[in-house]
Design a protein around this motif. Sequence first.
Motif, PDB file in Angstrom:
ATOM      1  N   SER A 173       0.832  -1.201   0.000  1.00  0.00           N
ATOM      2  CA  SER A 173       0.000   0.000   0.000  1.00  0.00           C
ATOM      3  C   SER A 173       0.870   1.256   0.000  1.00  0.00           C
ATOM      4  O   SER A 173       1.966   1.273   0.571  1.00  0.00           O
ATOM      5  N   ALA A 174       0.346   2.297  -0.625  1.00  0.00           N
ATOM      6  CA  ALA A 174       0.995   3.605  -0.563  1.00  0.00           C
ATOM      7  C   ALA A 174       0.582   4.279   0.737  1.00  0.00           C
ATOM      8  O   ALA A 174      -0.612   4.372   1.049  1.00  0.00           O
ATOM      9  N   ILE A 175       1.559   4.734   1.517  1.00  0.00           N
ATOM     10  CA  ILE A 175       1.285   5.397   2.795  1.00  0.00           C
ATOM     11  C   ILE A 175       2.100   6.678   2.856  1.00  0.00           C
ATOM     12  O   ILE A 175       3.298   6.669   2.574  1.00  0.00           O
ATOM     13  N   LEU A 176       1.452   7.764   3.225  1.00  0.00           N
ATOM     14  CA  LEU A 176       2.144   9.039   3.363  1.00  0.00           C
ATOM     15  C   LEU A 176       3.078   8.986   4.563  1.00  0.00           C
ATOM     16  O   LEU A 176       2.682   8.568   5.656  1.00  0.00           O
ATOM     17  N   ARG A 177       4.309   9.401   4.368  1.00  0.00           N
ATOM     18  CA  ARG A 177       5.279   9.446   5.474  1.00  0.00           C
ATOM     19  C   ARG A 177       5.324  10.872   6.005  1.00  0.00           C
ATOM     20  O   ARG A 177       5.908  11.767   5.401  1.00  0.00           O
ATOM     21  N   ALA A 178       4.680  11.091   7.143  1.00  0.00           N
ATOM     22  CA  ALA A 178       4.516  12.432   7.696  1.00  0.00           C
ATOM     23  C   ALA A 178       5.648  12.793   8.654  1.00  0.00           C
ATOM     24  O   ALA A 178       6.278  11.920   9.263  1.00  0.00           O
ATOM     25  N   ASP A 179       5.876  14.092   8.795  1.00  0.00           N
ATOM     26  CA  ASP A 179       6.773  14.596   9.836  1.00  0.00           C
ATOM     27  C   ASP A 179       6.008  14.840  11.129  1.00  0.00           C
ATOM     28  O   ASP A 179       6.554  14.733  12.220  1.00  0.00           O
ATOM     29  N   HIS A 180       4.729  15.199  10.982  1.00  0.00           N
ATOM     30  CA  HIS A 180       3.840  15.423  12.131  1.00  0.00           C
ATOM     31  C   HIS A 180       2.468  14.849  11.797  1.00  0.00           C
ATOM     32  O   HIS A 180       2.021  14.916  10.648  1.00  0.00           O
ATOM     33  N   THR A 181       1.810  14.305  12.802  1.00  0.00           N
ATOM     34  CA  THR A 181       0.426  13.858  12.664  1.00  0.00           C
ATOM     35  C   THR A 181      -0.413  14.565  13.718  1.00  0.00           C
ATOM     36  O   THR A 181      -0.113  14.474  14.921  1.00  0.00           O
ATOM     37  N   LEU A 182      -1.444  15.283  13.251  1.00  0.00           N
ATOM     38  CA  LEU A 182      -2.367  15.950  14.158  1.00  0.00           C
ATOM     39  C   LEU A 182      -3.598  15.069  14.293  1.00  0.00           C
ATOM     40  O   LEU A 182      -4.443  15.023  13.399  1.00  0.00           O
ATOM     41  N   THR A 183      -3.663  14.330  15.382  1.00  0.00           N
ATOM     42  CA  THR A 183      -4.773  13.400  15.572  1.00  0.00           C
ATOM     43  C   THR A 183      -5.747  13.979  16.582  1.00  0.00           C
ATOM     44  O   THR A 183      -5.413  14.895  17.337  1.00  0.00           O
ATOM     45  N   PHE A 184      -6.944  13.430  16.623  1.00  0.00           N
ATOM     46  CA  PHE A 184      -8.015  14.049  17.381  1.00  0.00           C
ATOM     47  C   PHE A 184      -8.376  13.252  18.637  1.00  0.00           C
ATOM     48  O   PHE A 184      -8.737  12.077  18.547  1.00  0.00           O
ATOM     49  N   GLN A 185      -8.255  13.867  19.759  1.00  0.00           N
ATOM     50  CA  GLN A 185      -8.772  13.414  21.055  1.00  0.00           C
ATOM     51  C   GLN A 185      -8.012  12.253  21.681  1.00  0.00           C
ATOM     52  O   GLN A 185      -7.822  12.233  22.893  1.00  0.00           O
ATOM     53  N   SER A 186      -7.566  11.281  20.906  1.00  0.00           N
ATOM     54  CA  SER A 186      -6.871  10.130  21.491  1.00  0.00           C
ATOM     55  C   SER A 186      -5.959   9.490  20.449  1.00  0.00           C
ATOM     56  O   SER A 186      -6.069   9.762  19.253  1.00  0.00           O
ATOM     57  N   LEU A 187      -5.071   8.632  20.928  1.00  0.00           N
ATOM     58  CA  LEU A 187      -4.150   7.916  20.041  1.00  0.00           C
ATOM     59  C   LEU A 187      -4.870   6.816  19.269  1.00  0.00           C
ATOM     60  O   LEU A 187      -5.907   6.310  19.704  1.00  0.00           O
ATOM     61  N   LYS A 188      -4.297   6.456  18.127  1.00  0.00           N
ATOM     62  CA  LYS A 188      -4.731   5.278  17.388  1.00  0.00           C
ATOM     63  C   LYS A 188      -3.720   4.151  17.640  1.00  0.00           C
ATOM     64  O   LYS A 188      -2.533   4.397  17.852  1.00  0.00           O
ATOM     65  N   LYS A 189      -4.201   2.927  17.602  1.00  0.00           N
ATOM     66  CA  LYS A 189      -3.354   1.782  17.899  1.00  0.00           C
ATOM     67  C   LYS A 189      -2.147   1.703  16.968  1.00  0.00           C
ATOM     68  O   LYS A 189      -1.025   1.407  17.393  1.00  0.00           O
ATOM     69  N   SER A 190      -2.363   1.985  15.686  1.00  0.00           N
ATOM     70  CA  SER A 190      -1.269   1.848  14.722  1.00  0.00           C
ATOM     71  C   SER A 190      -0.144   2.849  14.962  1.00  0.00           C
ATOM     72  O   SER A 190       0.972   2.644  14.497  1.00  0.00           O
ATOM     73  N   PHE A 191      -0.417   3.934  15.691  1.00  0.00           N
ATOM     74  CA  PHE A 191       0.639   4.901  15.996  1.00  0.00           C
ATOM     75  C   PHE A 191       1.716   4.287  16.891  1.00  0.00           C
ATOM     76  O   PHE A 191       2.824   4.805  16.968  1.00  0.00           O
ATOM     77  N   LEU A 192       1.370   3.194  17.575  1.00  0.00           N
ATOM     78  CA  LEU A 192       2.199   2.681  18.656  1.00  0.00           C
ATOM     79  C   LEU A 192       2.961   1.407  18.289  1.00  0.00           C
ATOM     80  O   LEU A 192       3.631   0.831  19.145  1.00  0.00           O
ATOM     81  N   HIS A 193       2.869   0.978  17.033  1.00  0.00           N
ATOM     82  CA  HIS A 193       3.582  -0.204  16.566  1.00  0.00           C
ATOM     83  C   HIS A 193       4.691   0.209  15.604  1.00  0.00           C
ATOM     84  O   HIS A 193       4.499   1.137  14.805  1.00  0.00           O
TER      85      HIS A 193
END
Length: 499
Positions: A173-193
């Motif tokens: 899959s194509a995935i954007l490689r970010a320098d910063h991610t502005l997420t809303f209210q709580s973490l997502k599980k995939s952020f932590l793997h």
Amino acid sequence: MKIYSAGQIRNWDSFTVQNEGITSLQLMESAAQACTSWLESRFGIHKKYCILCGPGNNGGDGLAIARLLRFRGAEVTVCAEMRTLFKTPDALTNWKEIQQVPSIDCIDLKEFSEIVPAGDVIYIDALFGSGFKDQISGVYKEAVLHLNTFDNIKVSIDIPSGLSADSLAVEGSAILRADHTLTFQSLKKSFLHPETGIFCGKIHILDIGLSMAFDEPANDFAIDKTFIGQRYNKRNDFSHKGSFGKSLIVAGSYGKMGAAVLAVRAALKTGSGITVAASPTSGYNIMQTSCPEAMFESAGENHLTSIPGGEEMAVGIGPGLGTHSETAAALANFLQNRREAIVLDADALNILAASPELLRAVPPGSIITPHPKEFERLFGKSADSFAKLKLARQQASDLNIYFVLKDHNTQVVTPEGNVYYNTTGNAGMAKGGSGDVLLGIITALVAQKYGPEDAALLGVWLHGRAGDLAAKKHSQEAMLATDLIDEIGTVFLSLAEGV
């Protein structure tokens, strides 16, 4: 902090709209306001921003951000697929509003691959949010792959486009490689793997006003300071050393006494009332010189041949122990006669891996702290960290023990199947000695009558936070495990002030 799935996050949005007296469009505007304020505070308003907008509500967020940035004085370009435009009512509303702002340049996304970044342009990824489950294709895929070649700063809104919130993305899959991610209210599980978190850059959690009354069951949690403050027990002024238990650190062998010293020093610094080092006699001078506050009990000549200790002591076993046959026999004998929970790490785990039947002898409620290779030796190779976590959940339940899976975001896995991701720590801790310190910390907390779950949770957070302070003072490259130990007191001061 609970970690909700993508589906639960949608439920949270809907719950907020239904119970807080706001519309979904107003909620989108709140998200855009939070992102715009962050962008302004981080990069300033006299910048060029190029915002890539997808067809759904993530694209709607991007359009609202574009409008707000332009109103504040930024130079803004919007890239969107003009053929299909926007598929949700809120995104369409924001598109119509963009049309009323003539100073915003809008170009077709199919032309984006022809664009050469000019100057100090900041790229905003608002193509696909956490609800996206498919593979990116067509002009969106081309845009992501092209953007990944830029050296410019890239900021993803909600989640990097192409990344799943809950699991690994489909291979290729194509995935954007970010320098910063502005997420809303709580973490997502995939952020932590590690396989997925690498795409997120630095993660910033923005409060967009989702209802605090929303509550759904979850099995995944993030360990933060607020969470730890609720579990930390401040000391009673009328306490004495007997109030804080006895720690027995079974560690060391000839040539590996440094590991034992680190574990013992960490136990002392973490507040164990009495700390005893059980090590070979060859390490006596080293231990008594390095840790005069600890007592020493000989458990062999050059390697450990017996494990002392009564049921009243919290026992941590493993650092620098070696895997000599006599040491392995001593550990097997100890496990077969021990009823109270213990903490196991390092060579203790390697001995278990060589004799898997001993796992059944580990007392219920015990804590084991494997790094990735130690876990693999114990339970076999996993395809990825998500599969490893699933296996750890199964084994924790089957063996009725707690796992501390050491990683960038260390995970505490309980017998009930809950997973707690630690949010402290850094790459400077990826060197010899850090795990020995963690064993000493957790053992001392068990001695102080923290239950195994709280000892593991507080232990990994305290360990990581001390590592963050050590890195700030010495750098990630130069920090040592001893520097980490020296910062434990600073972390406790912060915790005590909070309580």
